[in-house]
Design a protein around this motif. Structure first.
Motif, short mmCIF file in Angstrom:
data_model
loop_
_atom_site.label_atom_id
_atom_site.label_comp_id
_atom_site.label_asym_id
_atom_site.label_seq_id
_atom_site.Cartn_x
_atom_site.Cartn_y
_atom_site.Cartn_z
N VAL A 106 20.33 1.47 51.68
CA VAL A 106 20.12 1.42 53.08
C VAL A 106 20.61 0.35 53.75
CG1 VAL A 106 18.18 1.61 54.82
CG2 VAL A 106 18.03 2.99 52.52
N GLN A 107 21.53 0.63 54.68
CA GLN A 107 21.84 -0.38 55.64
C GLN A 107 21.50 -0.18 57.06
OE1 GLN A 107 23.15 -3.52 56.86
NE2 GLN A 107 24.59 -3.13 54.94
N PHE A 108 21.20 -1.47 57.80
CA PHE A 108 20.79 -1.69 59.04
C PHE A 108 22.06 -1.89 59.93
CE2 PHE A 108 16.08 -3.01 58.29
CZ PHE A 108 15.74 -2.00 57.40
N ASP A 109 22.10 -1.31 61.18
CA ASP A 109 22.90 -1.59 62.25
C ASP A 109 21.63 -1.72 63.52
OD1 ASP A 109 25.31 -1.26 61.13
OD2 ASP A 109 25.31 0.82 61.43
N PHE A 110 22.35 -2.37 64.53
CA PHE A 110 21.47 -2.79 65.58
C PHE A 110 22.12 -2.68 67.17
CE2 PHE A 110 20.32 -5.28 61.98
CZ PHE A 110 18.84 -5.48 62.18
N LEU A 111 20.94 -2.05 68.01
CA LEU A 111 21.40 -1.47 69.23
C LEU A 111 20.69 -2.57 70.09
CD1 LEU A 111 23.12 0.05 71.47
CD2 LEU A 111 20.82 1.59 71.49
N ILE A 151 23.02 -11.01 60.42
CA ILE A 151 23.25 -9.52 60.31
C ILE A 151 24.37 -9.03 59.84
CG2 ILE A 151 23.30 -7.45 61.89
CD1 ILE A 151 20.85 -8.86 63.52
N GLU A 152 25.41 -9.77 60.49
CA GLU A 152 26.80 -9.29 60.30
C GLU A 152 27.09 -9.72 58.88
OE1 GLU A 152 28.71 -9.68 64.57
OE2 GLU A 152 28.97 -11.16 63.33
N GLN A 153 26.56 -10.79 58.19
CA GLN A 153 26.70 -11.41 56.83
C GLN A 153 26.27 -10.45 55.86
OE1 GLN A 153 25.18 -15.48 56.82
NE2 GLN A 153 26.72 -16.22 57.89
N LEU A 154 24.99 -9.77 56.42
CA LEU A 154 24.65 -8.69 55.31
C LEU A 154 25.20 -7.54 55.59
CD1 LEU A 154 20.79 -9.79 56.02
CD2 LEU A 154 22.19 -10.29 54.08
N GLY A 155 26.10 -7.17 56.34
CA GLY A 155 26.83 -5.90 56.42
C GLY A 155 26.59 -5.03 57.68
N GLY A 156 25.58 -5.72 58.43
CA GLY A 156 25.09 -4.87 59.94
C GLY A 156 26.23 -5.16 60.95
N CYS A 157 26.15 -3.87 61.66
CA CYS A 157 26.94 -3.95 62.86
C CYS A 157 26.14 -4.33 64.14
CB CYS A 157 28.08 -2.72 63.10
SG CYS A 157 28.97 -2.54 61.89
N ILE A 158 26.54 -4.64 65.03
CA ILE A 158 25.73 -4.88 66.55
C ILE A 158 26.38 -4.18 67.63
CG2 ILE A 158 24.66 -6.53 68.07
CD1 ILE A 158 25.00 -8.42 65.50
N TYR A 159 25.58 -3.34 68.42
CA TYR A 159 26.28 -2.76 69.55
C TYR A 159 25.60 -3.03 70.73
CZ TYR A 159 28.20 -0.04 65.48
OH TYR A 159 29.10 0.34 64.62
N HIS A 160 26.00 -3.04 71.91
CA HIS A 160 25.41 -3.60 73.17
C HIS A 160 25.43 -2.30 73.99
CE1 HIS A 160 26.03 -7.87 71.87
NE2 HIS A 160 27.01 -7.17 71.25
N VAL A 161 24.15 -2.18 74.87
CA VAL A 161 24.30 -1.20 76.29
C VAL A 161 23.64 -2.19 77.21
CG1 VAL A 161 24.07 0.95 74.94
CG2 VAL A 161 22.10 -0.54 75.25
N PRO A 162 23.70 -1.63 78.46
CA PRO A 162 23.07 -2.60 79.27
C PRO A 162 21.61 -2.50 79.34
CG PRO A 162 24.66 -0.85 80.55
CD PRO A 162 24.53 -0.66 78.84
N TYR A 163 21.12 -3.82 79.84
CA TYR A 163 19.64 -3.89 79.89
C TYR A 163 19.01 -2.83 80.91
CZ TYR A 163 15.03 -5.78 80.65
OH TYR A 163 13.60 -5.99 81.04
N TYR A 164 18.10 -2.12 80.49
CA TYR A 164 17.56 -1.04 81.35
C TYR A 164 16.51 -1.77 82.30
CZ TYR A 164 14.82 3.02 82.90
OH TYR A 164 14.17 4.16 83.61
#
Length: 370
Positions: free
Chosen positions: A32-37, A50-63
């Motif tokens: 199981v791998q985590f990514d983050f929005l 997070i990136e060292q553990l293999g996760g990717c980070i994605y960005h969206v505008p603050y609602y």
């Protein structure tokens, strides 16, 4: 390997974020791998790890409720161009009804997770938050929370009492918190408090944590003994306000502001007692950690749920009794010559060991059917 998208504001060093990272560090990442929005463009505290553990980070505008079209457009763009996730695990409650709804349109399993209890005082911001939180009840496929109370507050009793809700204990690595005299001396030397009696607190500087009351307690303690010192671990929007108030009260020299620390288990060793007067908590991870460290604690009985008190170390006292009453209790514990002991077995027996918590969550993810 399956991938799960976790939705947060930003992965800075707060209670929710630390809980997610504890799960992430202990889950089998070959399965199981985590990514983050995230809802911020800034670089956050845990991003490197997070990136060292293999996760990717994605960005969206603050609602902000005025940019609904822009926000939904960004979500559609994200989910239409990524098909690696089987589920979205939402920790951000203010707009969960929106991002989970969009995720479902792309065939993703949706999870809503409550980490707190809403503030009791009602204002426009709180009403809008509760409205959005209410809408989440009809969106998610499954619901999680740090306690029964956190579930009822966010999702209502019908969902919380159903098979669609699961309490996910705020797990910690129990053995890391075992009292160690060498660590204690090292930490107290680092902060130059070897000859002080230290009352500690771990938590962000926000209104709900009630730092103002802690300052009042310290002022009362100084009447008993000049060597009383308060240690605040964390950061937040109200830190400068609290620093200024401490200066105006004449007690600034008796406070250690550590800022954000990655070594909280070690920092807890430096303390003699723990104070937790929060107005309201979904659970209170700081209180769990303090008990794991063997610290005598005093906590607000009107703001802390019973699940957080799993040992005989916690004195539950109302803040309505006043700072003087709290100070008297703290001073009485000091005079009792309290001796700390290994609490790891208590942590595990209460279900707060991260290994067992992660094991359940991992199996839950693996068994998700898209």
């Amino acid at each position: 390997m399956i991938r799960i998208l976790h939705v947060v504001h930003g992965m800075d060093c707060g209670g929710t974020e630390n809980i997610i990272m504890n799960l992430y560090r202990n889950i089998d990442r070959t399965k199981v791998q985590f990514d983050f929005l995230v809802h911020t463009e800034k670089r956050c505290f845990f991003d490197d790890e997070i990136e060292q553990l293999g996760g990717c980070i994605y960005h969206v505008p603050y609602y902000n409720m005025l940019n609904l079209f822009v926000y939904k457009k960004a979500l559609h763009k994200l989910f239409s161009t990524h098909n690696e996730w089987i589920a979205v695990h939402g920790h951000l409650g203010s707009c969960a009804c929106i991002y989970l709804s969009v995720a479902k349109k792309y065939g993703l399993y949706t999870i809503a997770h409550s980490h707190a209890i809403n503030e009791k005082r009602i204002n426009l911001k709180e009403l809008l938050y509760r409205f959005h939180a209410y809408l989440t009840r009809g969106v998610a496929d499954f619901y999680m929370g740090c306690s029964y109370e956190a579930g009822v507050d966010r999702y209502g009793k019908a969902i919380t009492n159903s098979k669609k809700y699961k309490i996910i204990n705020n797990g910690i690595k129990a053995d890391d918190y075992t009292f160690n005299e060498e660590k204690r001396v090292a930490m107290r030397s680092e902060f130059d408090i070897l000859d002080h009696y230290v009352i500690g607190h771990v938590g962000r500087f926000s209104a709900v944590k009630n730092h103002n009351f802690m300052l009042e307690v310290l002022a009362e303690l100084k009447k008993f003994n000049a060597d009383y010192t308060m240690m605040f671990v964390g950061d937040g929007e109200l830190r400068k306000t609290i620093e200024l108030k401490a200066k105006n009260m004449g007690i600034a020299d008796s406070i250690v502001f550590t800022g954000i620390r990655k070594d909280v288990p070690s920092v807890l060793q430096a303390m003699d007692q723990f104070i937790f007067p929060s107005f309201n908590e979904g659970l209170g991870i700081g209180l769990i950690e303090a008990q794991a460290s063997g610290l005598p604690c005093i906590a607000n009985k009107d703001g802390i749920i019973s699940l957080a008190n799993f040992s005989n170390l916690v004195e539950m006292k109302s803040i309505n009794e006043g700072a003087q009453a709290w100070a008297h209790h703290i001073d009485s514990v000091r005079k009792s010559n309290f001796v700390r002991k290994d609490m790891s077995s208590y942590v595990k027996a209460a279900g707060f060991d991260i290994v067992e918590v992660t094991k359940w969550l991992q199996e839950f993810y693996i068994n998700i059917k898209r």
